[in-house]
Design an enzyme around this catalytic site. Sequence first.
Site, PDB file in Angstrom:
ATOM      1  N   GLY A   1     -35.577 -37.786  78.579  1.00 19.97           N
ATOM      2  CA  GLY A   1     -34.959 -36.503  78.718  1.00 19.97           C
ATOM      3  C   GLY A   1     -35.714 -35.512  79.481  1.00 19.97           C
TER       4      GLY A   1
ATOM      5  CB  VAL B   1     -69.479 -42.807  78.483  1.00 13.83           C
ATOM      6  CG1 VAL B   1     -69.082 -43.782  79.439  1.00 13.83           C
ATOM      7  CG2 VAL B   1     -69.539 -43.020  76.971  1.00 13.83           C
TER       8      VAL B   1
ATOM      9  CG  HIS C   1     -59.823 -39.874  30.213  1.00 17.87           C
ATOM     10  ND1 HIS C   1     -61.168 -39.546  30.958  1.00 17.87           N
ATOM     11  CD2 HIS C   1     -60.229 -40.741  29.134  1.00 17.87           C
ATOM     12  CE1 HIS C   1     -61.918 -40.300  30.510  1.00 17.87           C
ATOM     13  NE2 HIS C   1     -61.573 -41.034  29.612  1.00 17.87           N
TER      14      HIS C   1
HETATM   15  C1  FAD Z   1     -54.048 -44.289  66.021  1.00 16.57           C
HETATM   16  C2  FAD Z   1     -53.326 -42.959  65.508  1.00 16.57           C
HETATM   17  C3  FAD Z   1     -53.422 -42.652  64.094  1.00 16.57           C
HETATM   18  C4  FAD Z   1     -53.128 -41.422  63.634  1.00 16.57           C
HETATM   19  N1  FAD Z   1     -52.956 -41.336  62.461  1.00 16.57           N
HETATM   20  C5  FAD Z   1     -52.469 -40.332  61.631  1.00 16.57           C
HETATM   21  C6  FAD Z   1     -52.393 -40.114  60.362  1.00 16.57           C
HETATM   22  O1  FAD Z   1     -53.049 -41.036  59.504  1.00 16.57           O
HETATM   23  N2  FAD Z   1     -51.817 -38.929  59.896  1.00 16.57           N
HETATM   24  C7  FAD Z   1     -51.379 -38.106  60.696  1.00 16.57           C
HETATM   25  O2  FAD Z   1     -50.665 -37.024  60.281  1.00 16.57           O
HETATM   26  N3  FAD Z   1     -51.425 -38.125  62.028  1.00 16.57           N
HETATM   27  C8  FAD Z   1     -51.611 -39.416  62.709  1.00 16.57           C
HETATM   28  N4  FAD Z   1     -51.968 -39.399  63.812  1.00 16.57           N
HETATM   29  C9  FAD Z   1     -51.084 -38.415  64.596  1.00 16.57           C
HETATM   30  C10 FAD Z   1     -49.698 -38.567  64.577  1.00 16.57           C
HETATM   31  O3  FAD Z   1     -49.204 -39.620  65.320  1.00 16.57           O
HETATM   32  C11 FAD Z   1     -48.934 -37.316  65.607  1.00 16.57           C
HETATM   33  O4  FAD Z   1     -49.536 -36.087  65.063  1.00 16.57           O
HETATM   34  C12 FAD Z   1     -47.767 -37.310  65.247  1.00 16.57           C
HETATM   35  O5  FAD Z   1     -47.067 -38.525  65.828  1.00 16.57           O
HETATM   36  C13 FAD Z   1     -47.133 -36.331  66.246  1.00 16.57           C
HETATM   37  O6  FAD Z   1     -45.458 -36.410  66.103  1.00 16.57           O
HETATM   38  P1  FAD Z   1     -44.539 -35.670  67.240  1.00 16.57           P
HETATM   39  O7  FAD Z   1     -43.141 -36.020  66.764  1.00 16.57           O
HETATM   40  O8  FAD Z   1     -45.015 -34.473  67.748  1.00 16.57           O
HETATM   41  O9  FAD Z   1     -45.043 -36.786  68.469  1.00 16.57           O
HETATM   42  P2  FAD Z   1     -45.057 -38.330  68.801  1.00 16.57           P
HETATM   43  O10 FAD Z   1     -44.978 -38.948  67.511  1.00 16.57           O
HETATM   44  O11 FAD Z   1     -45.820 -38.341  69.903  1.00 16.57           O
HETATM   45  O12 FAD Z   1     -43.447 -38.579  69.226  1.00 16.57           O
HETATM   46  C14 FAD Z   1     -42.906 -38.071  70.649  1.00 16.57           C
HETATM   47  C15 FAD Z   1     -41.750 -39.005  70.813  1.00 16.57           C
HETATM   48  O13 FAD Z   1     -41.442 -38.521  72.190  1.00 16.57           O
HETATM   49  C16 FAD Z   1     -41.013 -39.403  73.039  1.00 16.57           C
HETATM   50  N5  FAD Z   1     -41.012 -38.539  74.391  1.00 16.57           N
HETATM   51  C17 FAD Z   1     -41.708 -37.929  75.311  1.00 16.57           C
HETATM   52  N6  FAD Z   1     -41.447 -37.727  76.454  1.00 16.57           N
HETATM   53  C18 FAD Z   1     -40.152 -37.778  76.307  1.00 16.57           C
HETATM   54  C19 FAD Z   1     -38.954 -37.641  77.074  1.00 16.57           C
HETATM   55  N7  FAD Z   1     -39.100 -36.904  78.238  1.00 16.57           N
HETATM   56  N8  FAD Z   1     -37.811 -38.145  76.813  1.00 16.57           N
HETATM   57  C20 FAD Z   1     -37.506 -38.887  75.842  1.00 16.57           C
HETATM   58  N9  FAD Z   1     -38.305 -39.216  74.808  1.00 16.57           N
HETATM   59  C21 FAD Z   1     -39.827 -38.675  75.248  1.00 16.57           C
HETATM   60  C22 FAD Z   1     -42.083 -40.332  72.877  1.00 16.57           C
HETATM   61  O14 FAD Z   1     -41.974 -41.597  73.593  1.00 16.57           O
HETATM   62  C23 FAD Z   1     -42.433 -40.308  71.633  1.00 16.57           C
HETATM   63  O15 FAD Z   1     -41.751 -41.273  70.915  1.00 16.57           O
HETATM   64  C24 FAD Z   1     -52.142 -40.684  64.549  1.00 16.57           C
HETATM   65  C25 FAD Z   1     -52.148 -40.777  65.620  1.00 16.57           C
HETATM   66  C26 FAD Z   1     -52.917 -41.917  66.104  1.00 16.57           C
HETATM   67  C27 FAD Z   1     -52.683 -42.084  67.943  1.00 16.57           C
END
Ligand code: FAD
Length: 479
Positions: free
Chosen positions: A121, A245, A452
């Site tokens: 999008g 690094v 408890h």
């Molecule tokens: C390994 C790892 C472990 C994590 N563990 C935790 C945890 O334990 N607890 C926690 O709170 N957070 C954790 N996080 C962070 C968490 O995943 C993010 O904070 C969260 O997913 C953010 O949500 P969001 O919806 O903003 O973005 P995202 O989850 O990144 O989703 C964004 C979505 O938008 C889509 N997108 C992007 N651009 C476009 C476009 N132009 N058109 C259509 N679709 C698009 C992407 O494909 C994606 O699916 C972790 C992250 C990682 C990498």
Amino acid sequence: MSETFDVVVIGAGPAGYVAAIRAAQLGMKVACVENMLGKNGKPTLGGTCLNVGCIPSKALLDSSYLFHQAHTLQVHGVSVKDISVDIPAMMARKDKIVNQLTGGIHQLFKANGVTHLVGKGRLLAQHQVEVTDETGNLQRYGARHVIIATGSSPITLSVAPVDQQRIVDSTGALEFLEVPKRLCVIGAGVIGLELGSVWARLGSQVVLLEALEKFLPTLDGQISKEAFKLFTKQQGLDIRLNCRVTATQSRQGDVTVDYIDGEGRTVTEVFDKVIVCVGRRPNSQDVLVGDIGIATDERGFIRVDDYCTTSVPGVYAVGDVVRGPMLAHKAMEEGVMVAERIAGQATAMNYRYIPAVIYTHPEIAGVGKTEEQLASENIEYNVGMFPFVANGRALAANDTAGWVKIIADKSSDCILGAHIIGSSAADLVQQMAIAMEFGATAEDIGMMVFSHPALSEAVHEAALDVHGHAVHKVGRKRK
Ligand SMILES: Cc1cc2nc3c(=O)[nH]c(=O)nc-3n(C[C@H](O)[C@H](O)[C@H](O)COP(=O)(O)OP(=O)(O)OC[C@H]3O[C@@H](n4cnc5c(N)ncnc54)[C@H](O)[C@@H]3O)c2cc1C
């Protein structure tokens, strides 16, 4: 224009899918655009969190923890022979959980009447979104309101280019099919520590190279010191601070890493795999076309106010693509807030009490201010602490590392911060987040009845300890 919606959400991570479902629940006609494909090559929902973040990492943390625990069962009088690990089976279990949860979002979209537009999008104009599918086919949609929820991506390092074979990012680190003998993690932050812990528990010799001098610098100072001690001395994680690094070379069977250590020496070491975990950057570039007036800051985060409204009326941005902690629960609540505000409700979010957790063992969790923050703001406070080693349930479980720390305002006694290192810290800290949201004092918590035996009694005792009343703690006088 193909169709017009009340709300078009771009991105179906926790911020976007939650916003879409809530807006649909409130009676709006909603579409959610998402371009991510799952491991099976099919469109998936749930974003980073469900596909390559929170959920798969926790699945591996839990599996690897059980494997590690299986070696300590003699303490309980349980003997187990021939403990071994089947990494492909562990990965298959993780994938099954991911599929179950992402499939659940598809069902929720269907049940709530959210249209899933598969593709990438872009915001063409204030009320117009363009979607490009895999084959390059373009469709334009009208949108009375747009919610940008495009999330974030791993930051790359030019000195360690990710090939997802020898040098991987957090996504690649969830897919190893065997345990690397020597593993280098570049970056000892939250994700680096969680992924490093997974592979260390399964038998890797893990070295974490961290450019900063201080370990986990945003945490409460006592917590970060305790965590460093536990991770390095008890768990064998080799955490090297102040190490930068400078080069890597991926070869047939291994990868060399050059870095400059704290003394300024250049060191070269050989590893089987390298995980690059040096933070994440907002996905704001591709979604914004030309100059439609959406402001971003110097790091690329879309500028929003407390209600997630951007500089263009009718366009909102939520989750990792905007300021604030990059956490799934923060993202989801922003999604709910924006959907409800579009529907005319006065919903607001309290950003002061967002808990943050590191899912190592012991877990590390905090909410509110640290002592260091309060000192820098010249706010006077009292501190109460209680160790899990004096908690009956922790002893019964043979899991006594860490403690609970509660910080309360010196004059009002209102709780300003709670910081926990210990088993189930993620769940325990939520109790304090709720208490803080309702303006509880340390005395209020001290006067409550706790079950408890339970780990939460350590929270009770820490609250009592703020005024020197802890019952099961040696060394503080009862006042
Ligand atoms: C390994 C790892 C472990 C994590 N563990 C935790 C945890 O334990 N607890 C926690 O709170 N957070 C954790 N996080 C962070 C968490 O995943 C993010 O904070 C969260 O997913 C953010 O949500 P969001 O919806 O903003 O973005 P995202 O989850 O990144 O989703 C964004 C979505 O938008 C889509 N997108 C992007 N651009 C476009 C476009 N132009 N058109 C259509 N679709 C698009 C992407 O494909 C994606 O699916 C972790 C992250 C990682 C990498």
